[in-house]
Design a protein around this motif. Structure first.
Motif, PDB file in Angstrom:
ATOM      1  N   THR A   6       0.819  -1.211   0.000  1.00 26.39           N
ATOM      2  CA  THR A   6       0.000   0.000   0.000  1.00 26.39           C
ATOM      3  C   THR A   6       0.857   1.267   0.000  1.00 26.39           C
ATOM      4  OG1 THR A   6      -0.293  -0.115   2.403  1.00 26.39           O
ATOM      5  CG2 THR A   6      -2.020  -1.092   1.030  1.00 26.39           C
ATOM      6  N   PHE A  11      -2.166  -1.376  -4.777  1.00 30.11           N
ATOM      7  CA  PHE A  11      -3.374  -1.836  -4.094  1.00 30.11           C
ATOM      8  C   PHE A  11      -3.841  -3.182  -4.623  1.00 30.11           C
ATOM      9  CE2 PHE A  11      -3.243   2.753  -3.575  1.00 30.11           C
ATOM     10  CZ  PHE A  11      -3.399   2.875  -2.213  1.00 30.11           C
ATOM     11  N   SER A  33      -8.083  -1.168   7.843  1.00 34.64           N
ATOM     12  CA  SER A  33      -7.636   0.115   7.296  1.00 34.64           C
ATOM     13  C   SER A  33      -7.113  -0.069   5.875  1.00 34.64           C
ATOM     14  CB  SER A  33      -6.549   0.714   8.188  1.00 34.64           C
ATOM     15  OG  SER A  33      -6.095   1.937   7.667  1.00 34.64           O
ATOM     16  N   THR A  36      -9.965  -0.443   3.603  1.00 33.51           N
ATOM     17  CA  THR A  36     -10.561   0.874   3.339  1.00 33.51           C
ATOM     18  C   THR A  36      -9.802   1.559   2.207  1.00 33.51           C
ATOM     19  OG1 THR A  36     -11.248   1.085   5.645  1.00 33.51           O
ATOM     20  CG2 THR A  36     -11.180   3.107   4.359  1.00 33.51           C
ATOM     21  N   SER A  37      -8.479   1.548   2.284  1.00 41.10           N
ATOM     22  CA  SER A  37      -7.660   2.186   1.245  1.00 41.10           C
ATOM     23  C   SER A  37      -7.852   1.529  -0.114  1.00 41.10           C
ATOM     24  CB  SER A  37      -6.177   2.131   1.632  1.00 41.10           C
ATOM     25  OG  SER A  37      -5.937   2.872   2.790  1.00 41.10           O
ATOM     26  N   HIS A  41      -9.406   3.224  -3.423  1.00 43.68           N
ATOM     27  CA  HIS A  41      -8.640   3.194  -4.679  1.00 43.68           C
ATOM     28  C   HIS A  41      -9.482   2.612  -5.806  1.00 43.68           C
ATOM     29  CE1 HIS A  41      -5.805   1.416  -7.597  1.00 43.68           C
ATOM     30  NE2 HIS A  41      -5.195   2.570  -7.421  1.00 43.68           N
ATOM     31  N   ALA A  48     -15.642   1.085   1.454  1.00 43.42           N
ATOM     32  CA  ALA A  48     -14.669   1.780   2.303  1.00 43.42           C
ATOM     33  C   ALA A  48     -15.337   2.282   3.575  1.00 43.42           C
ATOM     34  CB  ALA A  48     -14.033   2.933   1.535  1.00 43.42           C
ATOM     35  N   SER A  68      -8.472   5.972   8.540  1.00 48.02           N
ATOM     36  CA  SER A  68      -9.431   5.437   7.566  1.00 48.02           C
ATOM     37  C   SER A  68     -10.700   6.261   7.497  1.00 48.02           C
ATOM     38  CB  SER A  68      -9.769   3.985   7.915  1.00 48.02           C
ATOM     39  OG  SER A  68      -8.634   3.176   7.746  1.00 48.02           O
ATOM     40  N   GLU A  71     -10.017   9.393   5.626  1.00 45.01           N
ATOM     41  CA  GLU A  71      -9.922   9.137   4.187  1.00 45.01           C
ATOM     42  C   GLU A  71     -11.304   9.021   3.548  1.00 45.01           C
ATOM     43  OE1 GLU A  71      -6.415   8.203   2.225  1.00 45.01           O
ATOM     44  OE2 GLU A  71      -6.813  10.037   3.349  1.00 45.01           O
TER      45      GLU A  71
END
Length: 103
Positions: A6, A11, A33, A36-37, A41, A48, A68, A71
């Motif tokens: 990451t 990803f 987390s 979530t990313s 993405h 997410a 998270s 974001e």
């Protein structure tokens, strides 16, 4: 291992490891987390948000929760993410420090 992927923006490479982690430990904050990313993405804001909500139940003021959630809020254009970036910065995340609003 997950952070390596990451941090370098891979990803797609991280996804199988994150899914394995979540299969093994569904409430692991680091893996939630990362998911979530990955979801952000991939453009899946609902997924997410679901992962960030679970993080809030698992670890209410944890670093990964704050990051998270910030974001997800940022992806929605919600300025409420700013204080969460600041909190994650206080908790030691350099990326969060770069995103936190300056006074």
């Amino acid at each position: 291992m997950i952070s390596t992927y990451t941090l370098h923006g891979d990803f797609d490479g991280a996804a199988p490891f994150v899914l394995d982690c979540l299969d093994f430990e569904p409430t692991n904050p680091h893996c939630l987390s990362a998911w979530t990313s990955i979801s952000l993405h991939d453009g899946d804001l609902d997924e997410a948000a679901r992962a960030a909500e679970l993080l809030q139940k698992v670890e209410p003021d944890g670093l990964w929760t704050n990051l998270s959630t910030a974001e997800v809020l940022n992806a929605r254009g919600d300025p409420a993410g700013g204080p969460l970036y600041a909190r994650a910065c206080e908790q030691g995340n350099p990326y969060a420090c770069s995103m936190a609003p300056t006074p």
